[in-house]
Design an enzyme around this catalytic site. Structure first.
Site, PDB file in Angstrom:
ATOM      1  CG  ASP A  14      -2.126   0.891   1.072  1.00 38.14           C
ATOM      2  OD1 ASP A  14      -2.348   1.411  -0.033  1.00 38.14           O
ATOM      3  OD2 ASP A  14      -2.852   1.082   2.067  1.00 38.14           O
ATOM      4  NE  ARG A  27      -4.368   6.657  -7.355  1.00 35.54           N
ATOM      5  CZ  ARG A  27      -4.233   6.593  -6.032  1.00 35.54           C
ATOM      6  NH1 ARG A  27      -4.054   7.678  -5.312  1.00 35.54           N
ATOM      7  NH2 ARG A  27      -4.308   5.427  -5.427  1.00 35.54           N
ATOM      8  CG  ASN A  62      -8.055  -1.904  -5.152  1.00 36.47           C
ATOM      9  OD1 ASN A  62      -7.136  -2.692  -4.924  1.00 36.47           O
ATOM     10  ND2 ASN A  62      -8.327  -0.905  -4.319  1.00 36.47           N
ATOM     11  CB  SER A 185      -7.979  -3.431   2.894  1.00 42.48           C
ATOM     12  OG  SER A 185      -7.719  -2.200   3.543  1.00 42.48           O
TER      13      SER A 185
HETATM   14  C1  IPE Z   1      -5.668  -2.607  -0.255  1.00 37.65           C
HETATM   15  O1  IPE Z   1      -5.289  -1.289  -0.376  1.00 37.65           O
HETATM   16  C2  IPE Z   1      -5.590  -3.280  -1.577  1.00 37.65           C
HETATM   17  C3  IPE Z   1      -4.249  -3.425  -2.141  1.00 37.65           C
HETATM   18  C4  IPE Z   1      -3.123  -3.082  -1.592  1.00 37.65           C
HETATM   19  C5  IPE Z   1      -4.209  -4.047  -3.438  1.00 37.65           C
HETATM   20  P1  IPE Z   1      -6.344  -0.109  -0.543  1.00 37.65           P
HETATM   21  O2  IPE Z   1      -5.537   1.120  -0.589  1.00 37.65           O
HETATM   22  O3  IPE Z   1      -7.244  -0.391  -1.675  1.00 37.65           O
HETATM   23  O4  IPE Z   1      -7.173  -0.229   0.803  1.00 37.65           O
HETATM   24  P2  IPE Z   1      -8.000   0.865   1.588  1.00 37.65           P
HETATM   25  O5  IPE Z   1      -8.992   1.451   0.622  1.00 37.65           O
HETATM   26  O6  IPE Z   1      -7.023   1.879   2.084  1.00 37.65           O
HETATM   27  O7  IPE Z   1      -8.637   0.106   2.719  1.00 37.65           O
HETATM   28  C1  IPE Z   2      -1.654   0.199  -3.360  1.00 35.40           C
HETATM   29  O1  IPE Z   2      -1.417   1.557  -3.455  1.00 35.40           O
HETATM   30  C2  IPE Z   2      -1.868  -0.460  -4.700  1.00 35.40           C
HETATM   31  C3  IPE Z   2      -3.264  -0.765  -5.021  1.00 35.40           C
HETATM   32  C4  IPE Z   2      -4.279  -0.679  -4.212  1.00 35.40           C
HETATM   33  C5  IPE Z   2      -3.541  -1.195  -6.370  1.00 35.40           C
HETATM   34  P1  IPE Z   2      -2.617   2.593  -3.454  1.00 35.40           P
HETATM   35  O2  IPE Z   2      -2.990   2.883  -4.856  1.00 35.40           O
HETATM   36  O3  IPE Z   2      -3.707   2.134  -2.566  1.00 35.40           O
HETATM   37  O4  IPE Z   2      -1.900   3.866  -2.817  1.00 35.40           O
HETATM   38  P2  IPE Z   2      -2.539   4.926  -1.845  1.00 35.40           P
HETATM   39  O5  IPE Z   2      -3.129   4.180  -0.691  1.00 35.40           O
HETATM   40  O6  IPE Z   2      -3.567   5.667  -2.637  1.00 35.40           O
HETATM   41  O7  IPE Z   2      -1.378   5.779  -1.445  1.00 35.40           O
HETATM   42 MG    MG Z   3      -4.090   2.387  -0.596  1.00 41.11          MG
END
Ligand code: IPE
Ligand code: IPE
Ligand code: MG
Length: 232
Positions: A14, A27, A62, A185
């Protein structure tokens, strides 16, 4: 004394988005950097004697992200899978996907099946959770069990586990989440019942050897009692 090493490490990768934002990037650039971190961490796992690495790459939730981000992530996953075959085979890595595959494009499903087949004899297992949700996996397992068994059949934990996507994979011993979030999550809800948790504020693209070492060090000091206590 030899240090206790987890057999199976699971990671909620994450913080890619925040890493990109901090560097003034889009991103997707964060996700690309995250893919490089995965290669690094897999190498570190193998060096340390870890046998299984499971990474959360895309959750069932996601799909709610913007169309641009979702399609960018799917393209990144597809190119990762296409480009890694040689390297994974050369390093004896067995590639596996868990999650609701039917959500993925037919092309991506075929690429995954091909890589799983080509790497099936690998000694180290890399499990990628893709369109994965713990609750979804449990529901799909329950349906598979229902369809495979006679009405009135009994069910226990061992049998139920054999219907999960992770049927032949041991439960994770150490679960790492980067970026400072303190939640699961929807990751490995069943399998993480007795995992040791390690949380770090470091964003996934910045996670490296030092941070991995710290996580292993923390794990080695955990006392895994699994509910039991030695008789006095
Ligand atoms: C969890 O991260 C999913 C992955 C790392 C693939 P998210 O960033 O989607 O989770 P939340 O929304 O912060 O709980
Ligand atoms: C984790 O990074 C990867 C996926 C969930 C695909 P994020 O995209 O959730 O990164 P943040 O949480 O927005 O920083
Ligand atoms: Mg995230």
């Amino acid at each position: 004394m030899t240090r206790k090493v987890p057999r199976h490490v699971a990671v909620i990768m994450d913080g890619n988005g925040r890493w990109a934002k901090a560097g003034g990037k889009v991103r997707l650039a964060g996700h690309r950097a995250g893919a490089d971190t995965l290669d690094r961490v897999m190498h570190l796992c193998r060096e340390a004697g870890v046998e299984y690495l499971t990474v959360y790459a895309f959750s069932t939730e996601n799909w709610k992200r913007s169309k641009t981000e979702v399609s960018g992530l799917m393209k990144l996953l597809s190119s990762y899978i296409r480009n890694k075959e040689k390297e994974l085979v050369a390093n004896s890595v067995r590639f596996r996907v868990i999650g609701r595959r039917s959500d993925l494009s037919e092309k991506l499903q075929a690429e995954i099946a091909n890589l799983e087949e080509k790497t099936k004899d690998g000694a180290f297992t890399l499990v990628v959770a893709l369109s994965y949700g713990g609750r979804d996996e449990i529901i799909r397992a329950a349906k598979r069990w229902r369809d495979a068994s006679k009405p009135g059949s009994d069910l226990d934990e061992g049998l139920f586990s054999s219907f999960l996507d992770t049927a032949d994979i041991p439960d994770p011993d150490l679960l790492i989440r980067t970026s400072g979030e303190l939640r699961l999550s929807n990751f490995l809800l069943w399998q993480a019942a007795y995992a040791e948790f390690y949380f770090t504020p470091v964003l996934w693209p910045d996670f490296g050897k030092e941070e991995f070492e710290q996580a292993l060090e923390a794990y080695s000091h955990r006392e895994r009692r699994m509910g039991a206590r030695p008789a006095k």
